[in-house]
Design a protein around this motif. Sequence first.
Motif, PDB file in Angstrom:
ATOM      1  N   ARG A   1       6.349   8.904  -4.499  1.00  0.00           N
ATOM      2  CA  ARG A   1       6.894   7.533  -4.437  1.00  0.00           C
ATOM      3  C   ARG A   1       6.198   6.439  -4.147  1.00  0.00           C
TER       4      ARG A   1
ATOM      5  N   GLU B   1      14.434  -0.107  -2.635  1.00  0.00           N
ATOM      6  CA  GLU B   1      15.297   0.804  -3.071  1.00  0.00           C
ATOM      7  C   GLU B   1      13.930   1.852  -2.791  1.00  0.00           C
TER       8      GLU B   1
ATOM      9  N   GLU C   1      12.363   5.173  -0.213  1.00  0.00           N
ATOM     10  CA  GLU C   1      12.502   6.135  -0.696  1.00  0.00           C
ATOM     11  C   GLU C   1      10.636   6.839  -0.300  1.00  0.00           C
TER      12      GLU C   1
ATOM     13  N   GLU D   1      16.120   6.455   8.674  1.00  0.00           N
ATOM     14  CA  GLU D   1      16.694   6.373   7.263  1.00  0.00           C
ATOM     15  C   GLU D   1      17.768   4.788   7.816  1.00  0.00           C
TER      16      GLU D   1
END
Length: 239
Positions: A117, A135, A139, A158
């Motif tokens: 990631r 984004e 992640e 999250e």
Amino acid sequence: MADELEVKRIRGTGSKSVYETLRNEILALTLPPGQLLDEMTLADRFNMSRSPVREALIRLASDGLVVTLSNRSTIVAPIEVDTFPKYVEALDIAQRMNTRLAAALRSEVDLKTIAKRQKAFEAAVRTGNHLAMSEANKEFHMAIAHAGRNPYLASFYEKLLSQGQRMLHLHFEYLERTHDGYLLTDEHDLMLDAIREKNVDLADELAHAHTRQFQANFIDFMRENYTTDVSLGPLVAAK
């Protein structure tokens, strides 16, 4: 019966397409905070009926990206400057707890996922695409959260990361324009190293510093671009 199922499938596909397009435009600030989202106009734009558009707006509302006013019109959710201190306080706690847990509980598989990631984030930085960067940043941090083995904390984290994506977009813009700081990549590498070494205290310290850097640059951006007297509260206290 088959025709009915096909209609439902098409409708669901249409709603998903509208949702994803509008979500990306909102997060990228192409649709700015406060922008009116008229169902009929959107239906014409996407060449579909109002039903899938309405379904997409309902989903965006559940994400906190749009709000419905008392007159039933829908607008892109404002970035609530007044509540920013409370937001960043919650983000700091969630970020530190998830990173601490990851350092204590991570597996070798987790380390590979986090590193992957991070590489994806670095690739996004090279494109200069702020949406791709936000984004990929999310992640990266969620890979850390999953390594912490606490789904409740991960879910809370999250939600906060998603709510902060538009602010992170402004953070990236500020750093690129002023060259005052760096685009998180060095901090990500340090956090990964601390997690790899199972250094819980260092992981906590780095996660806290990560929040403070985001907070300080967002405040500077808002003061410079929107008002000379914006009150965003004090920085999250140092350890």
